[in-house]
Design a protein around this motif. Structure first.
Motif, PDB file in Angstrom:
ATOM      1  N   UNK A  82      11.640-117.643  48.008  1.00 23.91           N
ATOM      2  CA  UNK A  82      12.827-117.278  47.142  1.00 23.91           C
ATOM      3  C   UNK A  82      13.538-115.672  47.277  1.00 23.91           C
ATOM      4  N   UNK A  83      14.997-115.926  47.678  1.00 26.01           N
ATOM      5  CA  UNK A  83      16.084-114.764  47.396  1.00 26.01           C
ATOM      6  C   UNK A  83      16.467-114.111  46.714  1.00 26.01           C
ATOM      7  N   UNK A  84      15.974-113.258  46.224  1.00 31.23           N
ATOM      8  CA  UNK A  84      16.863-112.237  44.971  1.00 31.23           C
ATOM      9  C   UNK A  84      16.832-111.341  45.480  1.00 31.23           C
ATOM     10  N   UNK A  85      17.429-110.189  44.182  1.00 34.89           N
ATOM     11  CA  UNK A  85      17.437-108.654  44.257  1.00 34.89           C
ATOM     12  C   UNK A  85      16.196-108.318  44.066  1.00 34.89           C
ATOM     13  N   UNK A  86      16.240-107.075  45.125  1.00 36.08           N
ATOM     14  CA  UNK A  86      15.207-106.077  44.982  1.00 36.08           C
ATOM     15  C   UNK A  86      13.864-105.718  44.244  1.00 36.08           C
ATOM     16  N   UNK A  87      14.680-105.390  42.733  1.00 34.35           N
ATOM     17  CA  UNK A  87      13.860-105.381  41.971  1.00 34.35           C
ATOM     18  C   UNK A  87      12.714-106.668  41.543  1.00 34.35           C
ATOM     19  N   UNK A  88      13.708-108.073  41.600  1.00 33.16           N
ATOM     20  CA  UNK A  88      12.579-108.437  40.842  1.00 33.16           C
ATOM     21  C   UNK A  88      12.361-108.970  41.986  1.00 33.16           C
ATOM     22  N   UNK A  89      11.993-108.966  42.955  1.00 31.67           N
ATOM     23  CA  UNK A  89      11.218-109.433  44.017  1.00 31.67           C
ATOM     24  C   UNK A  89       9.771-107.902  44.489  1.00 31.67           C
ATOM     25  N   UNK A  90      10.337-107.394  44.122  1.00 28.01           N
ATOM     26  CA  UNK A  90       9.101-106.152  43.793  1.00 28.01           C
ATOM     27  C   UNK A  90       8.288-106.742  42.499  1.00 28.01           C
ATOM     28  N   UNK A  91       8.981-107.455  41.775  1.00 22.64           N
ATOM     29  CA  UNK A  91       8.110-107.664  40.524  1.00 22.64           C
ATOM     30  C   UNK A  91       7.069-108.385  41.182  1.00 22.64           C
ATOM     31  N   UNK A  92       7.608-110.170  41.422  1.00 25.90           N
ATOM     32  CA  UNK A  92       7.316-111.109  42.078  1.00 25.90           C
ATOM     33  C   UNK A  92       5.897-111.230  43.574  1.00 25.90           C
ATOM     34  N   UNK A  93       6.507-110.103  43.922  1.00 23.31           N
ATOM     35  CA  UNK A  93       5.318-110.339  45.260  1.00 23.31           C
ATOM     36  C   UNK A  93       3.961-109.030  44.137  1.00 23.31           C
ATOM     37  N   UNK A  94       4.773-108.229  43.527  1.00 24.14           N
ATOM     38  CA  UNK A  94       3.610-106.871  42.990  1.00 24.14           C
ATOM     39  C   UNK A  94       2.846-107.782  42.491  1.00 24.14           C
ATOM     40  N   UNK A  95       3.345-109.334  40.762  1.00 23.25           N
ATOM     41  CA  UNK A  95       2.454-109.149  40.642  1.00 23.25           C
ATOM     42  C   UNK A  95       1.419-110.527  41.538  1.00 23.25           C
ATOM     43  N   UNK A  96       2.330-110.808  42.915  1.00 23.39           N
ATOM     44  CA  UNK A  96       1.031-111.774  42.895  1.00 23.39           C
ATOM     45  C   UNK A  96      -0.301-110.625  43.845  1.00 23.39           C
ATOM     46  N   UNK A 114      -3.738 -99.352  42.977  1.00 18.59           N
ATOM     47  CA  UNK A 114      -2.035 -98.545  44.045  1.00 18.59           C
ATOM     48  C   UNK A 114      -1.200 -99.619  44.519  1.00 18.59           C
ATOM     49  N   UNK A 115      -1.817-100.936  44.890  1.00 19.57           N
ATOM     50  CA  UNK A 115      -1.075-102.094  46.240  1.00 19.57           C
ATOM     51  C   UNK A 115       0.265-102.511  44.569  1.00 19.57           C
ATOM     52  N   UNK A 116      -0.407-102.095  43.819  1.00 21.31           N
ATOM     53  CA  UNK A 116       0.611-102.968  42.513  1.00 21.31           C
ATOM     54  C   UNK A 116       1.736-102.420  42.291  1.00 21.31           C
ATOM     55  N   UNK A 117       1.823-101.336  43.402  1.00 24.40           N
ATOM     56  CA  UNK A 117       2.878-100.961  42.991  1.00 24.40           C
ATOM     57  C   UNK A 117       3.739-101.096  44.652  1.00 24.40           C
ATOM     58  N   UNK A 118       3.419-101.504  45.386  1.00 25.56           N
ATOM     59  CA  UNK A 118       3.779-101.258  47.008  1.00 25.56           C
ATOM     60  C   UNK A 118       4.702-102.131  47.834  1.00 25.56           C
ATOM     61  N   UNK A 119       4.959-103.445  46.776  1.00 24.95           N
ATOM     62  CA  UNK A 119       6.227-104.611  46.180  1.00 24.95           C
ATOM     63  C   UNK A 119       7.587-103.783  45.837  1.00 24.95           C
ATOM     64  N   UNK A 120       7.290-102.834  45.457  1.00 19.86           N
ATOM     65  CA  UNK A 120       8.838-102.513  45.599  1.00 19.86           C
ATOM     66  C   UNK A 120       9.340-101.908  46.918  1.00 19.86           C
ATOM     67  N   UNK A 121       8.545-100.958  47.458  1.00 26.11           N
ATOM     68  CA  UNK A 121       8.953-100.152  48.656  1.00 26.11           C
ATOM     69  C   UNK A 121       9.363-101.638  49.538  1.00 26.11           C
TER      70      UNK A 121
END
Length: 479
Positions: A82-96, A114-121
């Motif tokens: 799924x293609x989206x903006x980086x803010x939503x992608x950070x959340x979806x991937x961080x949650x996974x 700490x890996x909860x946060x690395x989907x954002x970068x």
């Protein structure tokens, strides 16, 4: 004006921002770079498995319904593509990454993952067209700040009923901001924007647990990404959010714990921040999980499994399982709700459930947390044999060690006791790349296929050579 600037420099957000903005890839140690790749290997494995959880599916459908691909859709969600903006992608991937409670763990005054946060970068690196080296640098910064925040409470914020996502909100924008190459002034604002609206009460991990248990920390990661993007555009946030007027330290300073006011070691937060290949980076002190359960469950479960195997004990032989742990483990993992879990979220934070299912099935893997197994009434009599008690002797050894002692009493009156202080996955008994690969393939093999798992492993373990990260995201997509 000069006097105000000098005073502002004394605020901790400025010190952290100046350090993060000045740190370069060439300043990193080879050991920290290697650890980063291993943590990404572990984290993406967790995300592949996490993508199959019901809450991850709900979130994906929600964000699809909220708008779908649009302007700025330059970031990719794992598995679905799924293609989206980086803010939503950070959340979806961080949650996974977080969804199965199987990702990394560090616990001092407070716990953190700490890996909860690395989907954002990662999302920002993808959308900005940056390299593997950029991602490695931001990841090491995320771990450094997050882990330091979890060391400085006297005691930690958890003891006052607050969740560690409260602290993650201060770390997430630093990692995201480094990807965006913010100035120190912009970075200070990003910290203020993020932390100003992400204080999180501990109710999400207390008593009966819900989908929010695995959501609040990735949400802090999401706020880190959005706050960094806002700061880049000139949006401002309070520089005094950590140690200034009515900031983190001041707010908790009103609280009492066992007759003493809360306090924080502000100097410890920024002391000896690493700045060269010879420095010690905190990422080397973080642990991984060999079981998909709450961190303080690992030692007692390891102890029980060793005892059962050594003495060939069967479930029908057991009269009682006495589990001695530190007080906070007893509080989190042994309260009444944990004896009757009705969801995966409660079960993986339940010592009675984990011990019972481990005793019966001889293993504790993601399979043991499927809904039908969690709701299986046949485990209730065995859960009721588990007695979780706080051991005051163990308190003085934590957090350096995670001491647990499990004593199994059998129906014939015999007792067998085993103590474990360091669970597998702790840096003192670290998981190797091969051991992580076993976990990775177990989680991802049925999602993207064994061959794709091998390709992902190769890409991740050569991350520093990647000029861009599109291929990494493509390899996570199920065909």
């Amino acid at each position: 004006m000069a006097q105000q600037s000098t005073q502002a420099k004394r605020l901790l957000s400025h010190t952290i921002a100046e350090w993060a903005c000045s740190l370069k890839y060439d300043d990193l140690s080879p050991e920290a770079i290697q650890a980063t790749k291993l943590f990404w290997f572990d984290s993406i494995g967790c995300a592949l498995g996490g993508s199959q959880q019901e809450d991850a599916k709900i979130l994906l459908e929600h964000y699809r319904a909220m708008g779908g691909p649009a302007r700025g859709s330059k970031a990719t969600a794992f598995v679905s593509g799924f293609k989206t903006n980086p803010v939503d992608a950070a959340f979806l991937n961080g949650h996974m990454i977080r969804a199965m409670d199987y990702n990394d763990i560090y616990w001092k005054a407070d716990p953190c993952h700490p890996s909860d946060l690395i989907a954002a970068p990662l999302a920002l690196c993808e959308s900005e067209g940056l390299s593997g080296k950029d991602l490695i640098l931001a990841t090491i910064i995320a771990y450094e700040v997050e882990m330091r925040l979890c060391e400085i409470g006297r005691p930690g914020v958890r003891e006052y009923g607050w969740h560690h996502a409260t602290l993650s909100a201060f770390a997430a924008p630093v990692a995201a901001g480094r990807v965006l190459n913010l100035t120190p002034e912009q970075m200070v604002s990003a910290i203020g924007i993020s932390a100003a609206r992400t204080f999180c009460p501990g109710a999400v991990t207390a008593g009966k647990l819900t989908n929010m248990k695995n959501t609040v920390d990735p949400w802090a990661g999401r706020m880190g990404a959005e706050s960094a993007l806002l700061a880049r555009e000139g949006f401002s946030g309070p520089e005094h959010i950590i140690d200034g007027k009515e900031g983190l330290f001041a707010v908790f300073g009103h609280a009492q714990y066992k007759g003493q006011p809360a306090s924080f070691d502000g100097e410890g937060l920024v002391k000896d921040l690493p700045s060269s290949p010879n420095s010690h980076y905190r990422i080397l002190d973080c642990g991984m999980k060999s079981f998909p359960i709450e961190a303080l469950s690992h030692s007692p479960l390891t102890a029980m499994m060793k005892t059962v195997k050594e003495h060939n004990i069967k479930a029908d032989d057991v009269k009682e399982i006495k589990v001695e742990v530190i007080a906070r483990a007893a509080d989190i993992l042994g309260d009444p709700h944990k004896y009757r879990p009705d969801s995966k979220e409660t079960a993986d934070h339940s010592l009675p459930y984990c011990m019972a299912v481990g005793l019966v099935e001889g293993m504790v893997t993601p399979l043991q947390f499927r809904e039908e197994r969690v709701r299986d009434q046949s485990l209730i009599p065995i859960m009721d044999k588990v007695k979780v008690v706080a051991n005051q002797e163990f308190e003085s050894l934590f957090p350096k060690f995670q001491p647990s002692r499990v004593t199994i009493t059998t129906n014939d009156g015999k007792s067998y006791s085993t103590r474990v202080d360091v669970p597998k996955g702790d840096p003192r008994d670290a998981m190797t790349e091969d051991e992580i690969a076993v976990k990775f393939n177990a989680l991802g093999g049925d999602v993207i296929g064994k061959d794709q798992c091998k390709k992902l492993q190769k890409f991740i373990m050569n991350l520093e050579t990647a000029e861009e990260l599109d291929e990494l995201l493509e390899l996570t997509i199920a065909s």
